[in-house]
Each structure stands twice: as C-alpha cells, then as structure tokens.
Design an enzyme around this catalytic site. Structure first.
Site, short mmCIF file in Angstrom:
data_model
loop_
_atom_site.label_atom_id
_atom_site.label_comp_id
_atom_site.label_asym_id
_atom_site.label_seq_id
_atom_site.Cartn_x
_atom_site.Cartn_y
_atom_site.Cartn_z
N HIS A 80 54.15 23.35 116.72
CA HIS A 80 55.18 23.70 116.55
C HIS A 80 56.22 23.92 115.09
O HIS A 80 57.23 23.57 115.53
CB HIS A 80 56.97 23.32 117.76
CG HIS A 80 56.31 23.89 119.17
ND1 HIS A 80 56.64 24.63 120.04
CD2 HIS A 80 55.52 22.58 120.06
CE1 HIS A 80 56.15 24.75 120.92
NE2 HIS A 80 55.57 23.18 121.55
N ASN A 88 58.74 26.49 126.77
CA ASN A 88 57.81 27.65 126.56
C ASN A 88 58.38 28.44 126.98
O ASN A 88 59.28 28.81 128.09
CB ASN A 88 56.63 26.82 126.71
CG ASN A 88 56.47 26.04 125.03
OD1 ASN A 88 56.63 25.28 124.83
ND2 ASN A 88 54.73 25.60 126.14
#
Length: 726
Positions: A100, A173
């Site tokens: 990320h 997510n």
C-alpha cells in the site's frame, strides 16, 4: 432527471537470475552451486536440497498455518516462527510502506443515521446524528510510491475514525475477500506478487511467473483471483469504489452479547470501473489519475459519499453456513444476510501536507474501541500483530501515535515517557502503576475496553477449521453472477496475465484451477495462452448467483462529478455549447473544454476558455464527449487526427458520445456503426450511448434527457458484442 430538465428549460437546453549466475559461476569453478565464493561474497541457492528453517536454524515443518488454540481458536503469541517470519517481512522496506505504498487520502466525517445500541456499545455507532471525524486513505497494494494509479491491483480502503473513545481503524480493501486464510502466508503472497527478486521486474503488476506459480499451488486464492481478474481491480475512481472490512469482526453490546459483523462502504455514485485499455493508457497519460480525480472533486465541492452497511450475524448462527465466518476468502452472500445501511461517510477536505498526513498516517487493525472486537479469523489475528509492528520501522519507534495525523481526539494519559520521536512533554514524577498518588487511575469497566469473556480451549496445533478446506464454490458464485461483458473482461484479463507466464507448468495448473471454477472459463483461457483445453470437471458445480456481485447492477441514476469533454475549435456554435454545458453542470457533471490550445478559443458568437489542449488531454481522462455544431469548427476537428482518435477511442471504451448539427456529420464520418441521424422535425435517435440531433437549440429537451441517461449508464458495453472474442 428533473435537475437536467429544469436546467435545460432555464438555460434553453442542455499491472532466476541469481540462481542462474550462481550455477554458471559454480560450473566454471567446478564447485557446488549451493555455496560459491565470488569476489569475496557467497552466492547461495537455498532452494536446492535444503529444508525451511527459522533464522536461528530450527527446521520448520509447517509454514502455512499459525499456531492456534484449537483449529478455530486464536493465534498464540508463543508462535515464534510466525512472529519471526512476519517481523522480517514487516521490516523489509524503509521508509515507504511494504504494501500500500502508493496512495492518497482525505479528511471527512461519518454520520450515523441508525443507532446500533442493540448490537454494540461503541458510542460512535449508537448516537444518531453524531458526526465522527475520519481520515481515509486509498491505495494500491503492490506498486512502489512511484508506480501508476491505474494498474490492475487490489485497492486499499482504510478508514481512521477519531471517536470520543479513541481511534478505530477499519483497514480494508475494495474487494471483500483476500488471497489467503492465515496471516502466516502473507509474506509469501506479497513476495510472489512483488517484482521478481533477481531483476526487480515487473513493477506494480502480477503478470509474471512468480505470482501465478504461487497462486496455482495455493487453492485458497481461487475466490480472490476471480475478483482481481475482474473489473473490480481497475476502478474508475476512488469515489466509485466499494470498501470492505474483509474480516468478520465482533460487535459487543452493554450486556456482553456478541455478534459477528462485516463492514461495507457503498459509493453513492455507484460502483464503476475502467476498461483495461483505458487503464493502460492512463498509466502513461496521467499516472496520478486516481489521486488527481479525488483531489479535484473535493476541491470543487463535489464531496464523495459512501453508505456504511453492516452484515450482522448472531453468535448462535456462527456455524449455520456452508463456509466458515472466520475464513477471509469467503463473503456472506447478501441473499443470506442483507446489508443494513446505517450511516454515511463523506470526504470534504483535502490534506494540507501530503507527507505529514497521508504518508505518516498509521493504520492498525488493533486500534479498536469498546464494543468492537477482533474475531478468531487467523488472517485478522496476524494483522493485529503485523500492522503495529510495521509502524516501529516506518515511523521511527513506538511513539508514532503522537504524530498529529495519528493522535486521537480524546485525552491520552498513560505512563509512557521515552522512546524515539517522543513529542509529548509530561509533567510529574510518576511513570509507573500503582503509585502513591493513585494517578493515572484505572478506568471504570463501563468506560474501558473490556474483552468479552469467551471460552477458549483446544490443543496447540497448526491447522484450520474443516470448512476452510473448500475453495471453489464462492469463486464459481462470483463468476456466475457477472454479466456477459464482465465475464469477457475477466477472460481477457486472465489471458493477458497468464500470457506473460513462461512456465508452461504454471499455466497448466492455473487452467486446472479455473476448471474447478467454471469449465467455459478454463476452456477460453486455455485457448488464449497455448495450453491444452481441459476436460469437463467431474466434481461439484452449481449455478447459484448473487446479483449484488455484478457491477451491471450498480446505481446508474446520477451524472454527478462525471467529467464531460467538449471538443472545440474556432467557430464552434456558442449557443449549443453554453446550453448543453449549463444543463450538465446543473445536474452535477463537470463540463471541460478541450481545444487546439489551452486558453481562449473564439466561437461564432463569443468565446470560451479551454482547460486542455489536444496535446495535453486524451479521451481516457473523461467520462464522455460532446461535439457541438458549427461549420468552421467541425471542419477543423475533421482535419485533426487527435480529435478523430478521441471519438474512436471513446466509442471503443463504451463512453457516451453526443453530437449536434454539423457535429453529427463529423461523428458519422468516422464510421461509427450505430449512429443514426435525426433530421429537422424528426424524433431524436440515441443508440448504444451515441446521442445525435439536428434539432435547433430551443428544442434540445429530448437531447438533454437522452444525454443524461447515456452518461448515467457510465459505459455502453453493448458495443463490445462484435469486438470481444468468443
């Protein structure tokens, strides 16, 4: 629709070289390739003839399951192999995030519409109308900070709630499931997906041997792979992207009653995606496309909103499903447990300093507030350790909570005083408990975070619950639920990804996995990647569907924040441009002008200011295109290769195209097969999202309605019928 009608009326219209080198050198020197001295260094290939060990040399017989108290029990802190493996993984990259790394964020608030006091004591979920500050970070998973926004990847959707009881981090997510069931496998799946270690390629994509080798040998990835090969892995915008908590969490009310819960964020603009060709071109045209889109929308006051939805399951019903609620590779189909919408998330303020806020924000799944607990999901249990551990390296030590973006809004009082990056200066002589002053005191249980008393028993073992062993039913459910064009896109994505894999054994194993999911899927992909087609799978198959899993069924009733490009050249029909742009703007869309140069372009009766030139913009940056009339204007467009490509590319990508008067001739000259003309006095014709009219400005109401509907549909996939391979 009423907004556009009113506006038209008032405005008068409307992504093994080291072993090889070692072997080559060893051969040349006549030495074993396992350990070769080369220029003072030892080149090793630990994969040949050895077993996996810990870093201190102890052999490992299971690196797929963390140590638990019973098959479905919590992960045990004494699992030194898990801790070592995860700690090493967490500290592999500095300073950017291991995963990320590429992302952007914004501030906003969460407002509760329906009290959940029956289910939880978390105050921000009990006080109707209360606004809780939030900081939301969106991201890709695999790419480095310098990678592109629009690669095929999972997107992070992390929300930090600054509640009056402390920070609650919902670190999720845009896909409701994950690749693996146990956190001990997380280093493996990410290592496999990251660039291959011998040459650091490819960046920000999984189209290579390592990733698919791992997947083909790990059946539990089957469900997640279907999602990542679908259009969900290339969202149109962070603003049109769903968010999921992924795991089953636990809600606990004041009476100590426990219920399982899954969190959903549903975008009010609908769930929409890019097509693959668009995503690739945007990676070159505007690699910052998603972060720019979010930033500009908020700056323009078009604040993105999501509904927060919950799926709540009574503890007594934990085992009633044919899957395990603790399995992060499974969803709870909405047909079994509907999503209950309880509030809205709004982002209304951009960051002031990207590094101080977006880069230094630290999300931890262990940041929980009273009334919300972690379940025994083995993936979540591992994240409880991993996320906090990661921050120790990324942010310089244990005081990362004191960085402004991470500070709670409620008072923080404890006996911590030292450590790297300490910022708070405490007064007093006591930093221990108990002490003679009696402060800080222990909180009353009614205010404190008190874990609900749950019986835990079982043998220490590395295993998973029996229902964890089934991997394909929900993968099939997802595929069955897709529209024909979503299936076509998934087949094309699988063909692209596996077409980049050189190892034929990996490709063959993937076809076998696909065959467990759907025979037609396996057959179509096998043909595309040069593998023998499979025989029909003799095992269990089902035809179950869940309409909520298809983007074809998302909201398509708004054009708010859609960016519509007007191609202009000198001599454009000013009345048509002004009228149509006004109508679109009144309905919440953004009218953007693209001309031969940036700046002023004169029309037949006035001028307009172009924000882009043909050189600096491409159709992939917009949601649709309008060509107004004007003889001189259309003649200039007809001489421009960029403008011709714009229309053709928009058509290829299924985007709405609108043309008026002479603009119709320009669009028709490009040979778009669905364009039908509407002459003076004839009814308007809108076909496959192409809206054309020769009506005068005063009679553009029908044109406005058709254009609104064409844009609201987002994409006109019916155009793909002849272009998608069978």
């Amino acid at each position: 629709m009423d907004q556009l009608k009113q506006a038209v009326d008032t405005a008068t219209a409307i992504k093994d070289a080291v072993g090889s080198v070692a072997s080559t050198v060893a051969s040349a020197l006549g030495k074993d390739a396992k350990s070769t001295q080369l220029a003072g260094h030892t080149v090793e290939d630990p994969q040949k003839g050895n077993v996996i060990t810990t870093n201190f040399g102890v052999a490992v017989d299971d690196t797929d399951n963390s140590l638990k108290a019973g098959e479905r029990g919590p992960t045990l802190l004494e699992d030194f192999h898990f801790r070592e493996k995860m700690t090493h993984f967490d500290h592999e990259r500095i300073p950017e995030r291991v995963v990320h790394a590429r992302g952007t964020a914004a501030h906003g608030y969460f407002e509760l519409d329906e009290s959940l006091e029956e289910f939880t004591r978390a105050q921000f979920l009990c006080q109707t109308g209360k606004r809780t500050p939030v900081f939301v970070r969106f991201s890709t998973v695999l790419g480095s900070r310098g990678s592109a926004d629009t690669v095929r990847d999972v997107r992070g959707f992390a929300v930090k709630f600054y509640t009056d009881e402390g920070n609650f981090d919902l670190v999720g997510n845009n896909i409701p499931v994950f690749f693996i069931q146990d956190a001990i496998k997380f280093p493996d799946v990410i290592h496999a997906g990251k660039p291959e270690p011998h040459h650091e390629m490819p960046q920000a994509q999984t189209a290579h041997d390592s990733f698919w080798d791992f997947v083909s040998l790990t059946p539990e990835t089957a469900h997640m792979i279907m999602w990542t090969l679908s259009d969900r892995a290339i969202p149109r915008s962070y603003r049109t992207m769903q968010g999921f908590g992924v795991h089953s969490f636990v809600l606990v009310n004041k009476e100590g009653q426990r219920r399982f819960v899954k969190f959903h964020f549903i975008p009010r603009l609908g769930t929409h995606s890019l097509v693959w060709d668009e995503a690739q071109k945007l990676g070159g045209t505007d690699p910052d496309f998603h972060r720019r889109d979010l930033y500009e929308a908020i700056e323009a006051g078009a604040y993105p909103e999501w509904d927060l939805g919950l799926q709540i399951v009574d503890e007594a019903d934990e085992h009633k499903f044919d899957f395990d609620l603790l399995d992060a590779t499974k969803i709870i189909p909405e047909e079994l447990v509907p999503v209950r919408r309880v509030g809205r998330l709004v982002l209304n303020r951009n960051t002031d300093n990207f590094f101080c806020e977006t880069e230094q924000v630290a999300y931890c799944t262990s940041h929980l507030v009273p009334g919300i607990e972690a379940s025994n999901d083995p993936l979540l249990q591992g994240r409880q350790f991993s996320y906090f551990d990661t921050q120790l390296t990324r942010l310089g030590g244990p005081n990362f909570e004191e960085i402004p973006i991470n500070r709670p809004v409620c008072p923080v009082t404890n006996n911590q005083r030292d450590g790297f990056m300490r910022q708070k200066i405490n007064k007093g002589r006591v930093n221990y408990y108990p002490n003679r002053f009696g402060c800080p005191a222990l909180a009353d249980p009614s205010r404190a975070y008190v874990h609900a008393p749950v019986e835990v028993h079982g043998r220490k073992l590395r295993a998973r619950g029996p229902k964890f062993a089934e991997h394909y039913r929900q993968a099939t459910l997802f595929y069955n639920s897709l529209s024909w064009w979503e299936k076509a896109h998934l087949v094309a994505a699988a063909s692209f990804e596996l077409g980049k894999v050189d190892d034929v054994g990996v490709r063959e194993r993937m076809i076998d996995m696909f065959n467990h999911i759907d025979f037609e899927l396996a057959t179509r992909v096998a043909d595309a990647i040069g593998v023998q087609p499979p025989k029909a799978f003799a095992g269990e198959a089902h035809n179950q569907q869940s309409p909520a899993l298809s983007q074809a069924n998302t909201a398509k009733d708004s054009i708010a924040t859609r960016k519509i490009a007007f191609l202009v050249a000198p001599g454009f029909n000013n009345a048509q441009l002004t009228t149509v742009a006004a109508g679109l703007t009144a309905a919440g869309a953004m009218a953007m002008y693209v001309g031969p140069r940036k700046g002023e372009v004169k029309g037949d009766a006035g001028s307009t200011t172009c924000q882009f030139s043909y050189l600096t913009a491409r159709s992939v940056m917009f949601d649709g295109v309008v060509v107004v009339g004007g003889g001189q204007h259309v003649a200039a467009l007809s001489r421009s290769g960029e403008c011709k490509a714009w229309i053709n590319e928009s058509f290829k990508h299924g985007k709405p195209i609108a043309a008026l008067e002479e603009g119709v001739d320009f669009v028709q000259s490009l040979g778009l097969p669905v364009v039908k003309l509407a002459g003076p006095g004839e009814a308007l014709v809108a076909d496959q999202g192409v809206v054309t009219s020769r009506q005068p400005v005063a009679d553009l109401l029908d044109f406005g309605k058709a254009l609104f509907n064409a844009i609201a549909a987002h994409r006109h996939n019916e155009r793909e019928v002849d272009s998608v391979p069978a």
